[in-house]
Design a protein around this motif. Structure first.
Motif, PDB file in Angstrom:
ATOM      1  N   LEU B 155      34.403  32.099  43.701  1.00 36.35           N
ATOM      2  CA  LEU B 155      35.122  30.925  43.182  1.00 36.35           C
ATOM      3  C   LEU B 155      36.396  31.392  42.479  1.00 36.35           C
ATOM      4  N   SER B 156      37.023  30.449  41.776  1.00 35.63           N
ATOM      5  CA  SER B 156      38.390  30.649  41.266  1.00 35.63           C
ATOM      6  C   SER B 156      38.795  32.086  40.908  1.00 35.63           C
ATOM      7  N   PRO B 157      38.046  32.791  40.005  1.00 35.89           N
ATOM      8  CA  PRO B 157      38.602  34.071  39.545  1.00 35.89           C
ATOM      9  C   PRO B 157      38.249  35.256  40.436  1.00 35.89           C
ATOM     10  N   ALA B 158      37.492  35.042  41.505  1.00 32.84           N
ATOM     11  CA  ALA B 158      37.003  36.172  42.301  1.00 32.84           C
ATOM     12  C   ALA B 158      38.138  36.980  42.909  1.00 32.84           C
ATOM     13  N   PHE B 159      39.288  36.344  43.149  1.00 36.94           N
ATOM     14  CA  PHE B 159      40.399  37.063  43.789  1.00 36.94           C
ATOM     15  C   PHE B 159      40.857  38.234  42.929  1.00 36.94           C
ATOM     16  N   LEU B 160      40.598  38.165  41.610  1.00 33.75           N
ATOM     17  CA  LEU B 160      40.985  39.280  40.747  1.00 33.75           C
ATOM     18  C   LEU B 160      40.297  40.554  41.198  1.00 33.75           C
ATOM     19  N   LEU B 161      39.017  40.439  41.530  1.00 33.29           N
ATOM     20  CA  LEU B 161      38.288  41.600  42.017  1.00 33.29           C
ATOM     21  C   LEU B 161      38.619  41.875  43.481  1.00 33.29           C
ATOM     22  N   THR B 162      38.588  40.830  44.297  1.00 33.74           N
ATOM     23  CA  THR B 162      38.719  41.059  45.748  1.00 33.74           C
ATOM     24  C   THR B 162      40.154  41.332  46.173  1.00 33.74           C
ATOM     25  N   THR B 200      36.938  38.310  31.819  1.00 34.95           N
ATOM     26  CA  THR B 200      35.549  37.826  31.813  1.00 34.95           C
ATOM     27  C   THR B 200      34.858  37.909  33.180  1.00 34.95           C
ATOM     28  N   THR B 201      35.642  37.872  34.260  1.00 38.22           N
ATOM     29  CA  THR B 201      35.044  37.946  35.593  1.00 38.22           C
ATOM     30  C   THR B 201      34.242  39.231  35.764  1.00 38.22           C
ATOM     31  N   ALA B 202      34.663  40.294  35.054  1.00 41.81           N
ATOM     32  CA  ALA B 202      33.975  41.581  35.186  1.00 41.81           C
ATOM     33  C   ALA B 202      32.950  41.790  34.082  1.00 41.81           C
ATOM     34  N   ALA B 203      32.613  40.708  33.336  1.00 41.34           N
ATOM     35  CA  ALA B 203      31.631  40.840  32.260  1.00 41.34           C
ATOM     36  C   ALA B 203      30.253  41.144  32.829  1.00 41.34           C
ATOM     37  N   VAL B 204      29.434  41.808  32.026  1.00 40.83           N
ATOM     38  CA  VAL B 204      28.131  42.259  32.517  1.00 40.83           C
ATOM     39  C   VAL B 204      27.028  41.278  32.105  1.00 40.83           C
ATOM     40  N   ILE B 205      26.285  40.820  33.097  1.00 41.59           N
ATOM     41  CA  ILE B 205      25.197  39.875  32.901  1.00 41.59           C
ATOM     42  C   ILE B 205      23.873  40.626  33.080  1.00 41.59           C
ATOM     43  N   GLU B 206      22.863  40.250  32.304  1.00 32.03           N
ATOM     44  CA  GLU B 206      21.569  40.916  32.416  1.00 32.03           C
ATOM     45  C   GLU B 206      20.843  40.460  33.685  1.00 32.03           C
ATOM     46  N   LYS B 207      20.714  41.388  34.612  1.00 26.93           N
ATOM     47  CA  LYS B 207      20.128  41.069  35.910  1.00 26.93           C
ATOM     48  C   LYS B 207      18.700  40.533  35.752  1.00 26.93           C
ATOM     49  N   ALA B 208      17.907  41.206  34.896  1.00 24.43           N
ATOM     50  CA  ALA B 208      16.496  40.823  34.755  1.00 24.43           C
ATOM     51  C   ALA B 208      16.340  39.406  34.221  1.00 24.43           C
ATOM     52  N   ALA B 209      17.311  38.966  33.376  1.00 29.04           N
ATOM     53  CA  ALA B 209      17.209  37.627  32.808  1.00 29.04           C
ATOM     54  C   ALA B 209      17.634  36.570  33.816  1.00 29.04           C
ATOM     55  N   LEU B 210      18.650  36.900  34.614  1.00 24.06           N
ATOM     56  CA  LEU B 210      19.203  35.897  35.522  1.00 24.06           C
ATOM     57  C   LEU B 210      18.392  35.779  36.812  1.00 24.06           C
ATOM     58  N   GLU B 211      17.899  36.903  37.307  1.00 25.68           N
ATOM     59  CA  GLU B 211      17.283  36.904  38.638  1.00 25.68           C
ATOM     60  C   GLU B 211      16.195  35.841  38.833  1.00 25.68           C
TER      61      GLU B 211
END
Lengths: 335, 555, 293
Positions: B155-162, B200-211
């Motif tokens: 979505l919107s901010p992904a182009f920053l990475l891609t 913020t697009t590169a912020a780290v999310i806890e995989k175990a909590a979100l999955e």
């Protein structure tokens, strides 16, 4: 009995059907490609194509409409382009705020408009009558958004007698969710702090929203009372030596009431319109403001949902009540 | 309409109210069929037990226009209000100190950049102390998961990475629990990419909590009501279109103990209400006041004003293929027709005059202002270009308030009357920004009123979009395909020597100033009003978040 | 008003209904006051180019936000435009929008309603169910959705408001036709072989006029308010148009600091709407015998 219910339901279904066609048509007119908006600006052509196919947007309008209806019947209002949430979730969040505001405005209308109208009629051509009529004139002609801006400026900013925009002070937690009406919920849960605050927050927007309907009700009440006061049987009652209060109560008011109640009913529906502007000024998180933001961002799944709900509330209420009432009172069916 | 008749109307009104109540309580059931299953218990919990009492003294109410708030998912958030909140809840590997352009470690205690064939190899060593608010350690796997998730959601901010970093889901690998490797092609400047990774697009999310809560949308809706970050704050609740409540993270891994135990981010779109809320003390901090509100608060003994220059540039795009704008002299004439001083006056000190594509505060900003209103010169240029008196040009203008607290419509009306003086008739069409952007992105605008805010704090965040047609950004939208500008922007982005880079940007700025398809108008300041007892407030437009809530205290 | 109305009913019948109408209306003092306001506003609107001290779009940044003074009687806005001049030109827009919406809605609605009432049977049923659909919508929400879909502009706002206004005329006209159809003179016309068109034109329309006129007068006021409301939230007239709703919307950010930006357009709206409402009241009292008190 059954025939009456079938007829009313038939009429209602026709209205709902028409309302859904109208909202669907509006969404077709919008100059924005729903697929491109839903996917955001990074989407590649093939993604947009795939989304179109998935959502059936490549189908002819009639098929799209059929799909839309079959989803509606299952309670699926689609997903808002802006909030990316199911529209039904958004409506569930915002509808109670509007209902609460509308009911409060109705309360203002009835408690101000009715007694003032009666008083004005009884004290015809006195200063009181003049003041009431001036109030009615101004309330019916002043742009509602200006009333809101001015009330906030005086009672919140200058005098600080009443709280500002919103349903609750930001530092307070909303009461536990039962009906979504903060006053009712805080009452039910015994949360007096929230009750006081929520009620205080309702005053200014309710007065703003109720201004127009108060004016209309005041005029109607006055006119209806005057009409009855001029009737022969009132003169007769007076001539018979009945106490004035009895004359007014028994004969005048009782007979003046039906047209007044008719107006109350009509006004209840019209308050939803006024809510759009009132909610904008008072930052009231209701469906009026949701509708405005949705139209502003051309988020037509949301617009379709909100207009549909707004259009459905009133006739459904009326039909349900009519049906319920006809069970109690068979004479209604004759109408 | 079948309405109320006779006394039964009263009964009927009551029945209406009763039915409404019943319907509403039905609506209010948390276990409604379409609600995501994972959301229901959380909502119930929040309603049943309002989170512990926090005193007003330890609560910060932060008011402003948060109408744009649509998501609190780091992978999706791109709006001003959203990044502010997400930036206080989630952390990135690296960041900037307020007011300082040198990268500092956050979740990564060190990193280095090496060449590896055709690629740059960026190696990050995570801080072994780093934990999420849940207490679980931040691992390399969480980093890979978070970045790839943003790329997948696209979505919107992904182009920053891609696009800016040229990353794919193959680019990032977890070597071990504490080491992350990122490979990007050598066409990308590693410095620029590191700047992107502070966003913020590169912020780290806890995989175990979100999955367990991914659902059908990769957890986007779950993250709107729950947080899974490592920052100083935790998301408590989001009342849609009203407020977002954050609570302090009691066990932040680096020992940050925010003086403000609760932050309430309050949406107040009407400027008059915003002004009233700081005057009454209902809010502790409000932002983006207009010049008049700021002036009115100037003498208020309870309120302090803090103005900070943003990195935003307000400009008009002139489509370089649309006659008469296809003639560079006509574009130059328009630049001479505008009365910049009047515009700065209208903004009442809420803006700096900037006439170049690189804002004050960035490397490469030159400070040149070659244009002042010169009606005769503009008329001469137009006459030489053969543009007839009364030629019409269509302009599209966004709705609402523009940068610096001036209504877009007011700004457009001002420029309309300036252009009328040189014989150009500008027709204003106001559009919702989404509709306007659709037209602009399809290269269908003629004159377009807009503003640009760089996505990462590096001059390349402005130079490439404004100068390079190939970037498919602003130059592309205005149909300005100029090889020299493209070449210069590429050279400058890849240049590692700072002095040489400054020279290249000076050259580029000057070139775009006179040949480019823009009228650069101004760089707005953001006006914050603080109650007098608020301390430690810092606004840093280059940082993410622009305001760090954990630094703020109240006397 | 009441005293004069009852006095009016005591006067002997006049020669023609027209002079009777004027005599009765002339006794409605408050309605005359309303009419005076409307005539005054119409004159101001017509003569705006002569009366306005400035071009409504003329900007003078050095006069930005200057309070009411000799140079600007009602003050100046952010761009230094003269508020009095903008109000005068705004009167043209408000009156013209009111007139065109009411004309559009009343003609459409009356034709549909009269046809439904006259044709009867399932035509009647079908057309009236269609008006039900429109009545179900809160008018401003529907108008907003229409204006948003068509794209925000004054013209589209007019169309939107007309779309939500016409059904009331359809109902009124239908009701009137149903009542009048059974009246002697219509049945007599039928008996002597008059065609449908002739009956509608000669006998039904003139008799339907009174309630429609009353409704139209009220709707002028309602329309002015609706269009101002739509403009206020951005779906009506576009800046720099000096429409009153736009002026209030542009001035809302200054309401705490520069009251004159919003106050005067609000008062202008109030007066013109009140004028039409008063005239509507008066007309109803005179024209509708059942409601005369």
């Amino acid at each position: 009995m059954t025939r009456f219910i079938i007829r009313r339901l038939g009429g209602l279904i026709f209205v709902l059907f028409g309302v859904s066609i109208l909202t669907f048509f509006l969404a077709q007119v919008v100059p924005v490609d729903p697929a491109a908006s839903a996917l955001g600006s990074n989407a590649r052509e093939e993604q947009i194509e795939a989304y179109r196919r998935k959502m059936g947007l490549d189908q002819p309008a009639v098929v799209q409409y059929a799909n839309y209806i079959s989803r509606l019947v299952r309670g699926d209002f689609g997903v808002s382009i802006r909030t990316r949430r199911p529209v039904i979730d958004d409506l569930r969040d915002f509808l109670p705020a509007t209902i609460e505001l509308t009911l409060a405005a109705m309360l203002v209308t009835v408690t101000l408009g009715l007694p003032l109208g009666i008083l004005a009629a009884l004290r015809r051509n006195t200063w009181l009558d003049g003041a009431a009529r001036l109030l009615a004139l101004a309330g019916g002609a002043m742009p509602i958004f200006y009333i809101g801006l001015v009330l906030l400026g005086i009672f919140y900013r200058q005098l600080q007698w009443l709280p500002g925009p919103g349903r609750l002070d930001s530092t307070l937690q909303p009461p536990a969710h039962i009906s979504g009406l903060y006053v009712l919920d805080s009452l039910l849960t015994g949360n007096w702090n929230a009750l006081r605050n929520a009620a205080a927050h309702l005053v200014l927007p309710a007065v703003t929203l109720g201004a127009y309907s108060t004016a209309v009700l005041l005029r109607m009440t006055r006119a209806s009372m005057l009409e009855m006061l001029g009737q022969d049987y009132v003169r007769t009652a007076r001539a018979k030596g009945l106490a004035e209060s009895a004359v007014i109560g028994l004969h005048v008011f009782k007979n003046a009431l039906p047209p007044i109640l008719t107006i109350v009913g009509i006004l209840f529906g019209s308050l939803l319109s006024g809510a759009v502007l009132t909610e904008t000024i008072f930052n009231w998180p209701g469906i009026g403001r949701y509708a405005t933001t949705s139209v502003t961002t051309l988020d037509y799944p949301a617009v379709m949902g909100v207009t549909l709900v707004a259009a459905v509330i009133y006739p459904i209420m009326n039909t349900l009540v009519d049906i319920g009432y006809s069970v109690i009172d068979p004479r209604v069916r004759a109408e | 309409m079948n309405l109320l008749h006779g006394p039964r109307g009263i009964v009927k009104s009551m029945a209406v109210i009763l039915i409404l109540g019943m319907l509403l309580s039905a609506c209010g059931q948390p276990a409604a069929p379409s609600a995501p299953a994972a959301e229901a218990p959380a909502a119930e919990e929040a309603a049943a037990a309002p989170s512990g009492e926090v005193s007003r003294a330890e609560t910060l109410v932060y008011g402003g226009d948060f109408t744009d708030l649509i998501t609190l998912d780091p992978a999706v958030v791109y709006e001003f209000g959203g990044t502010l909140i997400v930036g206080n809840v989630y952390e990135t590997l690296v960041s900037f100190n307020p007011g300082d352009p040198t990268l500092i470690p956050v979740l990564a205690e060190s990193w280095d950049v090496t060449e590896e064939g055709d690629n740059w190899l960026l190696t990050f060593n995570l801080d072994s102390d780093a934990t999420f608010a849940s207490g679980n350690p931040v691992t390399a796997e969480d980093v890979v998961f978070s970045w790839n998730r943003a790329i997948d959601i696209n979505l919107s901010p992904a182009f920053l990475l891609t696009d800016v970093c040229a990353m794919t889901t193959e680019s990032t690998t977890a070597v071990d629990a504490a080491t992350v490797e990122l490979r990007i092609p050598q066409t990308v400047s590693p410095q620029v990419c590191l700047s992107v990774l502070t966003f913020t697009t590169a912020a780290v999310i806890e995989k175990a909590a979100l999955e367990p809560n991914m659902g059908e949308d990769m957890g986007q809706s779950w993250l709107n009501d729950n947080s899974a970050g490592s920052g100083p704050y935790i998301l408590d609740r989001w009342d849609r279109s009203v407020s977002v409540t954050l609570n302090a993270n009691p066990n932040h891994w680096a020992g940050i103990q925010p003086p403000m135990k609760r932050i309430i981010v309050q949406n107040t779109p009407e400027l008059a209400n915003l002004q009233a809320s700081i005057e009454t003390g209902d809010a502790d901090i409000v932002f983006d006041l207009g010049a008049e509100q700021a002036a009115a608060l100037e003498g208020n003994p309870d309120v302090t004003l803090v103005k900070g220059l943003s990195l935003i540039l307000a400009y008009i795009g002139l489509n370089a293929l649309e006659p008469p704008l296809d003639n560079p002299d006509v574009r130059e004439a328009i630049r001479y027709a505008v009365n910049y001083d009047d515009i700065i006056t209208l903004l009442g000190g809420n803006a700096e005059l900037v006439q170049e594509i690189i804002p004050i505060g960035f490397l490469g900003h030159t400070g040149t202002t070659p244009f002042t209103q010169d009606i005769d010169k503009a008329k001469e240029l137009l006459a030489a270009a053969g543009v007839a008196e009364g030629t019409e040009i269509d302009a599209i203008v966004p709705n609402g308030t523009g940068p610096g607290g001036i209504e877009w419509a007011t700004l457009a009306a001002k420029i309309q009357s300036d252009l009328a003086q040189v014989g150009l008739q500008m027709n204003i069409q106001q559009l919702q920004s989404s509709e306007l952007l659709n037209i602009y992105r399809a290269q269908d605008g003629k004159m377009v009123f807009m503003n640009w805010s760089p996505d990462f704090p590096d001059p390349d965040g402005n130079a490439t979009p404004f100068a390079s047609y190939e970037a498919r950004s602003l130059a592309w939208r205005n149909d300005w395909d100029d090889p020299q500008a493209i070449e210069l922007s590429k050279q400058a982005a890849a240049e590692l020597d700072t002095e040489r880079r400054v020279e290249l940007y000076a050259e580029l700025v000057d070139y775009v100033q006179h040949s480019g398809p823009y009228v650069m108008l101004y760089q707005p300041t953001r006006v914050y009003a603080l109650r007098n007892n608020v301390q430690g407030f810092i606004y840093d437009p280059a940082d993410s978040p622009v305001v760090s809530f954990w630094l703020i205290d109240k006397q | 008003m009441q005293a004069s109305a009852s006095a009016a009913s005591l006067t002997p019948p006049a020669k023609s209904p027209r002079s009777l109408f004027f005599r009765r209306f002339g006794k409605e003092k408050i309605a005359i006051f309303g009419l005076t306001i409307i005539i005054l506003f119409s004159l101001l609107a017509l003569l705006a180019p002569v009366l306005a001290p400035y071009d409504p779009l003329y900007q003078n940044i050095s006069d930005s936000l200057s309070p009411p003074s000799a140079a600007h009687w009602l003050g100046a806005d952010k761009l230094g435009r003269d508020i009095l001049s903008r109000l005068l030109y705004g009167a043209r827009i408000s009156l013209a929008t009111g007139l065109s919406v009411v004309a559009l809605a009343s003609v459409t609605g009356t034709l549909v309603g009269a046809f439904a009432g006259y044709a009867g049977k399932w035509w009647d049923e079908g057309l009236m169910r269609i008006t039900d659909i429109f009545f179900a919508f809160p008018s401003l929400i529907l108008a907003m959705a229409i204006a948003g879909a068509l794209g925000p502009s004054l013209r589209n706002a007019l169309i939107a408001v007309a779309v939500v206004t016409w059904p009331i005329y359809a109902r009124l006209a239908r009701g009137q036709v149903l009542v009048l159809r059974r009246r002697d003179f219509v049945e007599a016309a039928h008996a002597v072989g008059a065609g449908h068109g002739l009956i509608l034109r000669r006998h039904l329309f003139p008799n339907m006029l009174s309630p429609l006129l009353v409704q139209a007068s009220f709707d002028m006021g309602t329309t002015i308010l609706s269009v101002a409301g739509l403009s206020f939230i951005g779906f009506g007239a576009q800046p720099p148009t000096p429409e009153w709703g736009v002026m209030i919307s542009e001035g809302r950010n200054y309401i705490t600091t520069h009251w004159w930006l919003t106050f005067f357009p609000a008062i202008a709206t109030l007066l013109s709407v009140a004028g039409f409402n008063l005239v509507g009241d008066g007309l109803r009292d005179v024209l509708d015998p059942r409601l005369r008190r």
